[in-house]
Design a protein around this motif. Sequence first.
Motif, PDB file in Angstrom:
ATOM      1  N   ARG A  86      34.948  22.243 -10.254  1.00 44.75           N
ATOM      2  CA  ARG A  86      33.989  22.110  -9.152  1.00 44.75           C
ATOM      3  C   ARG A  86      33.311  20.740  -9.195  1.00 44.75           C
ATOM      4  N   PRO A  87      33.223  20.037  -8.038  1.00 43.09           N
ATOM      5  CA  PRO A  87      32.557  18.739  -8.014  1.00 43.09           C
ATOM      6  C   PRO A  87      31.050  18.878  -7.842  1.00 43.09           C
ATOM      7  N   VAL A  88      30.300  17.945  -8.406  1.00 39.76           N
ATOM      8  CA  VAL A  88      28.850  17.907  -8.227  1.00 39.76           C
ATOM      9  C   VAL A  88      28.388  16.469  -8.394  1.00 39.76           C
ATOM     10  N   LEU A  89      27.483  16.028  -7.517  1.00 40.12           N
ATOM     11  CA  LEU A  89      26.856  14.720  -7.648  1.00 40.12           C
ATOM     12  C   LEU A  89      25.486  14.904  -8.274  1.00 40.12           C
ATOM     13  N   ILE A  90      25.161  14.051  -9.251  1.00 36.66           N
ATOM     14  CA  ILE A  90      23.888  14.175  -9.955  1.00 36.66           C
ATOM     15  C   ILE A  90      23.177  12.820  -9.961  1.00 36.66           C
ATOM     16  N   TYR A  91      21.968  12.833  -9.444  1.00 32.45           N
ATOM     17  CA  TYR A  91      21.111  11.641  -9.424  1.00 32.45           C
ATOM     18  C   TYR A  91      20.128  11.722 -10.581  1.00 32.45           C
ATOM     19  N   THR A  92      20.093  10.666 -11.381  1.00 33.28           N
ATOM     20  CA  THR A  92      19.077  10.543 -12.421  1.00 33.28           C
ATOM     21  C   THR A  92      18.173   9.371 -12.046  1.00 33.28           C
ATOM     22  N   PRO A  93      16.864   9.509 -12.210  1.00 29.92           N
ATOM     23  CA  PRO A  93      15.926   8.505 -11.706  1.00 29.92           C
ATOM     24  C   PRO A  93      15.940   7.223 -12.533  1.00 29.92           C
ATOM     25  N   PRO A  94      15.361   6.144 -12.003  1.00 26.18           N
ATOM     26  CA  PRO A  94      15.270   4.896 -12.765  1.00 26.18           C
ATOM     27  C   PRO A  94      14.591   5.138 -14.114  1.00 26.18           C
ATOM     28  N   GLY A  95      15.161   4.548 -15.164  1.00 30.14           N
ATOM     29  CA  GLY A  95      14.598   4.697 -16.500  1.00 30.14           C
ATOM     30  C   GLY A  95      15.159   5.851 -17.302  1.00 30.14           C
ATOM     31  N   TYR A  96      15.995   6.683 -16.670  1.00 26.73           N
ATOM     32  CA  TYR A  96      16.534   7.850 -17.375  1.00 26.73           C
ATOM     33  C   TYR A  96      17.291   7.438 -18.634  1.00 26.73           C
ATOM     34  N   GLU A  97      18.086   6.371 -18.543  1.00 28.95           N
ATOM     35  CA  GLU A  97      18.912   5.952 -19.680  1.00 28.95           C
ATOM     36  C   GLU A  97      18.101   5.278 -20.788  1.00 28.95           C
ATOM     37  N   LYS A  98      16.894   4.787 -20.470  1.00 28.82           N
ATOM     38  CA  LYS A  98      16.141   3.986 -21.439  1.00 28.82           C
ATOM     39  C   LYS A  98      15.367   4.832 -22.445  1.00 28.82           C
ATOM     40  N   PRO A 114      25.625  20.036  -5.482  1.00 26.35           N
ATOM     41  CA  PRO A 114      26.948  20.651  -5.690  1.00 26.35           C
ATOM     42  C   PRO A 114      27.695  20.873  -4.377  1.00 26.35           C
ATOM     43  N   TYR A 115      28.980  21.175  -4.496  1.00 16.68           N
ATOM     44  CA  TYR A 115      29.778  21.620  -3.348  1.00 16.68           C
ATOM     45  C   TYR A 115      29.443  23.074  -3.082  1.00 16.68           C
ATOM     46  N   GLY A 116      29.138  23.411  -1.824  1.00 18.71           N
ATOM     47  CA  GLY A 116      28.537  24.700  -1.535  1.00 18.71           C
ATOM     48  C   GLY A 116      29.442  25.834  -1.118  1.00 18.71           C
ATOM     49  N   ARG A 117      30.732  25.568  -0.928  1.00 15.05           N
ATOM     50  CA  ARG A 117      31.616  26.661  -0.508  1.00 15.05           C
ATOM     51  C   ARG A 117      32.401  27.189  -1.716  1.00 15.05           C
ATOM     52  N   ALA A 118      32.569  28.505  -1.770  1.00 16.93           N
ATOM     53  CA  ALA A 118      33.252  29.128  -2.901  1.00 16.93           C
ATOM     54  C   ALA A 118      34.762  29.051  -2.707  1.00 16.93           C
ATOM     55  N   TYR A 119      35.251  27.852  -2.471  1.00 16.51           N
ATOM     56  CA  TYR A 119      36.682  27.612  -2.316  1.00 16.51           C
ATOM     57  C   TYR A 119      37.315  27.523  -3.704  1.00 16.51           C
ATOM     58  N   PRO A 120      38.488  28.093  -3.964  1.00 16.94           N
ATOM     59  CA  PRO A 120      39.460  28.622  -2.993  1.00 16.94           C
ATOM     60  C   PRO A 120      39.322  30.112  -2.672  1.00 16.94           C
ATOM     61  N   LYS A 121      38.381  30.824  -3.292  1.00 17.70           N
ATOM     62  CA  LYS A 121      38.249  32.254  -2.981  1.00 17.70           C
ATOM     63  C   LYS A 121      37.784  32.460  -1.547  1.00 17.70           C
ATOM     64  N   ILE A 122      36.955  31.543  -1.052  1.00 15.70           N
ATOM     65  CA  ILE A 122      36.468  31.623   0.323  1.00 15.70           C
ATOM     66  C   ILE A 122      37.058  30.451   1.097  1.00 15.70           C
ATOM     67  N   SER A 123      37.723  30.723   2.196  1.00 13.48           N
ATOM     68  CA  SER A 123      38.372  29.691   2.984  1.00 13.48           C
ATOM     69  C   SER A 123      37.374  28.681   3.514  1.00 13.48           C
TER      70      SER A 123
END
Length: 394
Positions: A170-182, A231-240
């Motif tokens: 499953r794909p998901v995009l995650i945003y971490t704010p400025p300074g997260y890595e420091k 996240p991707y919101g459709r329950a594919y492939p179980k849901i078309s």
Amino acid sequence: MNGYQNSSCITTSSQINMVMKKTGIIRSLLVTASLFTNGFAICQPPRVPPFVSPQVNPDNTIVFRLFAPSAKDVKLNAQFEKANVPMTKDTSGVWIVKLGPVNPDMYPYHFVVDGMQVADPRNTNIFPNEGFQNSIVEITGSTPLVHTVQNVPHGTLSYRYYTSPELGTRPVLIYTPPGYEKDASKKYPVLYLLHGTTDTEETWTKVGRANIILDNLIAQGKAVPMIIVMPYGRAYPKISRASGSLRNWDNLQEVKKDFLDYLIPFVEQNYRVKADKDSRAIAGFSGGGGTSLYLGLNNPDLFRWVVGFAPGMLKQEFERNNGVAFADPSLTNQRLKLFWIAVGKEDGLYPVISDYIKLLDEKKIKHETFISDGGHTWMNCKLYLATITQKLFR
């Protein structure tokens, strides 16, 4: 022949055979050689003239262009216009229309070529969607908007994948704010942000500019630094992918399992999030808005901040989809830090959402509402996100 090229080719086998019959063997060999020698020039589509589309001018007018020399009719569909706008073809086969001035914002648009919807081939800013083809045009204007890329510290947008036994990778995009890595010791609250019915996990960043909005608000001290999970919101492939709204019952059940059993654990195992209900918010637009209310209101031990942007819903689903919240309104009010709903006056969902708000009032469930101008658009989504993120986790 389609509307984008108008070429002819005389090097088909049937045409060559006809030439051979008429000219004799020797002459036909010479003709065939000549045809193939020149075939590349003859068979190529016409040379495309240089042009830009869309061309945003300093006065906020916009010129749209499309090369379609053999098309009979081309129109522009843009979300800042109420109807399709006819375009005019020049002598080089380029269709043109100039519009505006247009209020600064980001707008979806597409061409209608002989009745077929087509994204702009000259524009790399594509609207991620499984139901239609649109491009995006941005008019920045003279004053930066909340979603305009500015000279401020920027967070990180990561393309990640997690695994669900039922749904696979499953794909998901995650945003971490400025300074997260420091600062490796600091933990952050998290907003789970859901897209509309035919959108994808990329729509909230490529069209909704969620990461840029947070960069700007955090830099201005107007928003608490937070992680955003898209996240991707459709329950594919179980849901078309063609199964209708995200908030249909079958999809809700599959997404609920995926969300609670796999997505949240993945985030909390891989990111420095505050793993408590006071530090979790859920929001969504349209079908994803209906999903955000369903997941948020029925799981009070997970979410204290529940938000719907023009949430998709049907009147007959009110009681079923709000079972936990409606069972004990007093307890619901104690559990929620914020329950927030927004919708535009011209939105097709405005009547049913108005009925839902009335029902919340009757049940004495505390909520905030934001009624804006406009319709079911991502322009409103950006407004709603910029408004709500200034309220979260305070």
